[in-house]
Design an enzyme around this catalytic site. Structure first.
Site: not given
Ligand code: IFM
Length: 455
Positions: A166, A355
């Site tokens: 990210e 994710e």
């Molecule tokens: O916890 C975070 C992660 O580190 C990066 N993506 C989003 C998740 C939830 O906010």
């Protein structure tokens, strides 16, 4: 209910990151990170929480591997803390830090769990921040040096590598919105950081490819729909800009080797100082990756607003949407849309969901269980949509739930729980939640249960 199968070789995993779970912040010569520093400043993180202990994974990793094995998890995505390998970000390798990850990887392989490594999940060594962080043009070189050490020691054992997690958050939330480390408020600086992160990404991909290392390399991007709040022209335009800010600014250079012109024009016309786009940098950024990691949580709605320079939009969701405890709407259709967009608009040939997850205020019942039907429902909706996208041709090859554990959720500290395993941060006791048991079933059957009409 009817089981609906996934392709045979589909990968089912979970994800975490170093700062959010490891703890042991001052052990074995680990160096200070920007998150250690950020957490120490009052007002930055709820309750002034920090990752000093977190899930104490650094000491409990063997039990954690066993737990994943018991749950039937096939792959584990985790990040390496740069500051354990190079406490000052560069210079001499810290063997003790390296040993930890070697043992972790060996333990995972022994348990039949595939390790997937993220090289950078936001925890920059503070010493590198002290020389300007990602805005410093030397950072990509230091990032490559760090990556090389890991490739040399773990190459061959680890077959899936992710350069950055990210970069939007690391660059813009960290350097423009100030909601994350290092806590700056400077749009031009954020753009420059995003730029050099991408140069670093490209240099690492280039090295990986040219050194003939076995396996695949990609990047994890948080890409989510930005929908106009109304059909008014100005809201439709605002949504396009919001999409450019979050999605296209990261997809276009990666795929086409150039930044989206409408955004460049918008930024320049607002007096933002642009990075000096360099041909060689753009070439590196757009070297073909083996996969795109998609981090998908939810879509948001967007309204035109003069209040937010230089972007001209604010997030405002329609009322009465189902939301989680962070106010994030549940928008599984957007997940499918994004997957198909990656295939149709960007011609992406391989995707891992690196994710996907949600946060709810879980509690332990008197029976000692955690009944998170709401999270199970979120997962079921998203996994089913992913399946529909695959049927429509989206090249999705794996899914990593975020997160294995409740953990340090950045500026929300320990108040926001994303895990399929509950963590009692006092005792460090782990309890597999209802959603975790449900996910084990999905993995075991390589299928998701579908509601059928006769039910
Ligand atoms: O916890 C975070 C992660 O580190 C990066 N993506 C989003 C998740 C939830 O906010």
């Amino acid at each position: 209910m009817e089981w609906k199968k996934f392709p045979k070789d589909f990968i089912w995993g979970v994800a975490t990151s170093a700062y959010q779970i490891e703890g042991a912040y001052n052990e074995d010569d680990r160096g200070e990170t920007i998150w250690d520093r950020y957490c120490s400043i009052p007002g930055n993180v709820l309750h002034m929480d920090n990752g000093n202990i977190a899930c104490d994974h650094y000491h409990r990793y063997k039990d954690d591997i066993q737990l994943m094995k018991n749950m039937g998890i096939k792959a584990y995505r985790f990040s390496v803390a740069w500051s354990r390998i190079f406490p000052k970000g560069k210079g001499k390798v810290n063997q003790k830090g390296l040993d930890f990850y070697v043992e972790l990887v060996d333990g995972l392989l022994k348990a039949g769990i595939e390790p997937v490594i993220t090289l950078y999940h936001w925890d920059l060594p503070q010493a590198l921040q002290d020389i300007g962080g990602w805005s410093n043009p030397d950072l990509p070189v230091y990032f490559l040096e760090y990556a090389k050490v890991l490739f040399e020691i773990l190459g061959g054992k680890v077959k899936k590598w992710i350069t950055l997690n990210e970069p939007y958050c690391a660059a813009f939330l960290g350097n423009y919105e100030g909601r994350q480390a290092p806590g700056n408020h400077d749009f031009s600086l954020a753009l420059r950081c995003a730029y050099y992160m991408y140069v670093g990404h490209g240099m690492v991909v280039d090295y990986f490819k040219s050194s003939g290392l076995e396996g695949e390399i990609g990047i994890a991007l948080n890409l989510m729909g930005r929908l106009p709040y109304s059909s008014k022209k100005k809201d439709v335009y605002a949504a396009k800009i919001a999409d450019g800010y979050l999605n296209r600014w990261f997809l276009d250079p990666l795929v086409y080797g150039k930044y989206p012109q409408d955004m460049v024009t918008l930024y320049e016309s607002n007096g933002v100082i642009m990075p000096e786009f360099d041909e060689e940098h753009l070439r590196l950024m757009s070297l073909e990756v083996d996969f795109i990691g998609l981090n998908y949580y939810n879509d948001f709605w967007v309204k035109s607003s003069k209040s937010r320079w230089p972007l001209g939009f604010v997030i405002e969701n329609p009322p009465n949407l189902p939301v989680n405890d962070r106010g994030w709407p549940v928008t599984e259709q957007g997940f499918k849309d994004m997957l198909l967009r990656l295939k149709n608009e960007y011609n992406i040939r391989k995707i891992y969901i690196t994710e996907n997850g949600t946060s709810f205020p879980d509690v332990v019942t008197k029976k000692g269980t955690v009944e998170d039907g709401n999270r199970k429902d979120y997962m079921q909706r998203h996994i089913s949509m992913m399946q529909e996208a695959i049927e429509d041709g989206a090249p999705v090859k794996g899914y990593f739930y975020w997160s294995l554990y409740d953990n340090f959720e950045w500026s929300f500290g320990y108040t926001s729980r994303f895990g399929i395993v509950f963590v009692d941060f006092e005792s460090q006791k782990r309890i597999i939640k209802q959603s975790g048991h449900w996910y084990s079933d999905v993995i075991k059957n390589n299928a998701v249960k579908e509601e059928t009409e006769h039910e």
